[in-house]
Design a protein around this motif. Sequence first.
Motif, short mmCIF file in Angstrom:
data_model
loop_
_atom_site.label_atom_id
_atom_site.label_comp_id
_atom_site.label_asym_id
_atom_site.label_seq_id
_atom_site.Cartn_x
_atom_site.Cartn_y
_atom_site.Cartn_z
N THR A 67 0.84 -1.17 -0.13
CA THR A 67 -0.14 0.04 0.08
C THR A 67 0.89 1.24 -0.11
OG1 THR A 67 -1.56 -1.24 1.09
CG2 THR A 67 -2.09 1.07 1.10
N LEU A 223 -6.88 4.55 0.77
CA LEU A 223 -6.54 3.36 1.14
C LEU A 223 -5.56 3.18 2.52
CD1 LEU A 223 -5.71 1.62 -2.21
CD2 LEU A 223 -7.93 1.37 -0.87
N ILE A 260 -6.20 -4.74 1.60
CA ILE A 260 -6.51 -3.21 1.18
C ILE A 260 -5.24 -3.27 0.14
CG2 ILE A 260 -5.48 -0.85 1.74
CD1 ILE A 260 -8.28 -1.47 2.92
#
Length: 439
Positions: A67, A223, A260
Amino acid sequence: MVVALVIFIITYILMLSFQRYRPWIALVSAAVFVVLGYFGLFRMDLLSALAAVDYNVLLMIGGTMGTVTLFIESRMPARLSEILISKVPNVKWAVCVLALFAGVISAFVDNVATVLMVAPIGLAISKKLKISPVPVLIAIAVSSNLQGAATLVGDTTSILLGGYAGMNFMDFFWMQGHPGIFWGVELGALVSLAVLLFLFRRDRQEVSAKVETEVLDYVPSFLMVATVLLLIAASFIPEPSSGIAVTLYSLRSGLICLSICVIGVIYTCIRDGSCEIAAKVLRDLDKGTLFLLFGLFIVIEGIRAAGVIDAISGMFYSISGDNPFLLYTLIVFASVLLSAFIDNIPYVATMLPVVEGIAALMNNGMGAQPYVFYFGLLIGATLGGNLTPIGASANIAAIGILRKNGETVRNRDFLRIGIPFTMAAVISGYLYIWIVWGL
């Protein structure tokens, strides 16, 4: 026990001597422990070795790294840095605000990734103002190291502590009716900010910066926020009693971070009509750290099975006795000194079960709550890396960036900032943890 201790010491010496090969050294050492277990030197087989691995920790680290790659690619951190710098009056405040910003980002993003994000802004400001970028990037690096201990996802050491002690995201803020370690780290950040303001007190050239970076996509920022919010929400999920739900519960934080990341990669692939971002996420994934931790979990289980952990715990207890303040002080400052020269990831992974063992010996064998010692370990090990240029990966990354830009970084350049910054942050955090958790 002697054989296991010798193997463990050799493993550490090899990891210190050949840092590029640390993951493979840890994996080979883990294999040796498993083989010796089958030969009957201690009770350990392949299944118990694999069961000792904290997969939740590995999933959290891997997912968060992915991420973060998307977050960096979006260029949001660079834009935020420019916005902050455009609001300050002079170089002194520009450097300190940039360092503080790096610290805030580092509370949720890996320290090295934070340096890679913020360092280009520091270089650009230094070039524009015709000042040396060396102290600027050093300030960014040490500040990012400091804030890594603030939250569950801020650093690998924090994730290790959370996994070992069964702490969730909110426990770093408030735990068992007490303020958590987050506030001790923030106190250290404020005190160390005062140190930076003093060190840069003569740099009063005016600053004028433009906000030029365009954010390519806001989804990665959402996110990042979603990761934090879901980790908080997961902390309120009641633990199931049996079945597959127990396994999923134990992996909940790791599964959130991984999910995620996967969502972000799929979204970007669809948006771009290409899977290049998936390849980049895999390339940027710090596979060495994941393999290192996988091997270390097994090595530590091996020395635990052989009785080495109990022996080391007994040695610490023989020094401190039933004096918790002496033990706490010993753990904090021994961790500071050791982490100034060795990587804090294997150190913390090794010391967590030792600290637990020492706490169990306190009060004449009646045991004591280990949290004050856990937090002391994290404070000392995380911040101790700021004492020297080689004590933390973020420091090494910052120095590497400077050298690529033709700058010479002398040890005294680093120590001039690193020593007062570290001691201010450590001492304030040390006192806070004891006052809140030790008294």
